[in-house]
Design a protein around this motif. Structure first.
Motif: not given
Length: 180
Positions: A120-128, A170-177
């Motif tokens: 999960a931590t690495a996934g959040r870093a990728e999306i960031a 950008l909005d879609w990825f912010r929502d995903l994060l």
């Protein structure tokens, strides 16, 4: 990998192949090659750069190996090795190229496709990282639009269209994060 730590086409293929094996489990080489070709061709169209690199190198580099350990014929299922898992994580952690290109679009798609295979931590870093890339892209395009302001023609409208598309992404990825 390039100087800016972005992927070269052969590394994008590696990411796609290794993620596919991680996600689906062992596959015969022919099925893996077909899956990688199909996915990349549907996202960016046929490309000599993308198909010029053989997935066979995954075997030679020790990233995938026959399931039974010693048989290596065309129908033998291949599985990812510990070295392949390490390579997958390293490829997932790379930067996205700017400006946007068909290759960067493919890398984003692969990151989203295989996000669930990361902690999960690495996934959040990728999306960031993807979010930062879209923020930079929007800034670059907005700066160009400002510099071109007042010029005749349709370029301004096209730039605004591109900016708007990037803002939606950008909005879609912010929502995903926010959901990770």
């Amino acid at each position: 990998m390039t100087r800016d730590q972005t992927l070269l086409p052969k590394q994008v293929l590696r990411l796609c192949a290794l993620g596919t094996v991680l996600q689906r489990g062992p596959l015969p080489y022919a099925d893996l090659a077909e899956t990688v070709r199909d996915f990349t061709a549907h996202l960016i169209g046929p490309s000599l750069d993308m198909m010029g690199s053989s997935l066979e190198l995954l075997r030679y580099d020790g990233l995938i190996a026959p399931v039974d350990g010693d048989t290596d014929d065309d129908g033998t299922a291949l599985e990812i090795t510990d070295a392949g898992r390490t390579e997958f994580r390293a490829l997932m952690a790379t930067s996205l190229p700017t400006p946007a290109s068909e290759l960067s679009k493919l890398v984003v798609a692969l990151k989203v496709r295989f996000l669930h295979l990361l902690p999960a931590t690495a996934g959040r870093a990728e999306i960031a990282g993807v979010i930062e890339r879209y923020e930079r892209e929007i800034g670059r395009l907005a700066d160009l639009r400002q510099r071109q302001a007042g010029e005749p023609g349709n370029f301004d409208a096209w730039l605004q269209h591109d900016i708007d598309q990037n803002r939606r992404r950008l909005d879609w990825f912010r929502d995903l994060l926010s959901r990770l």
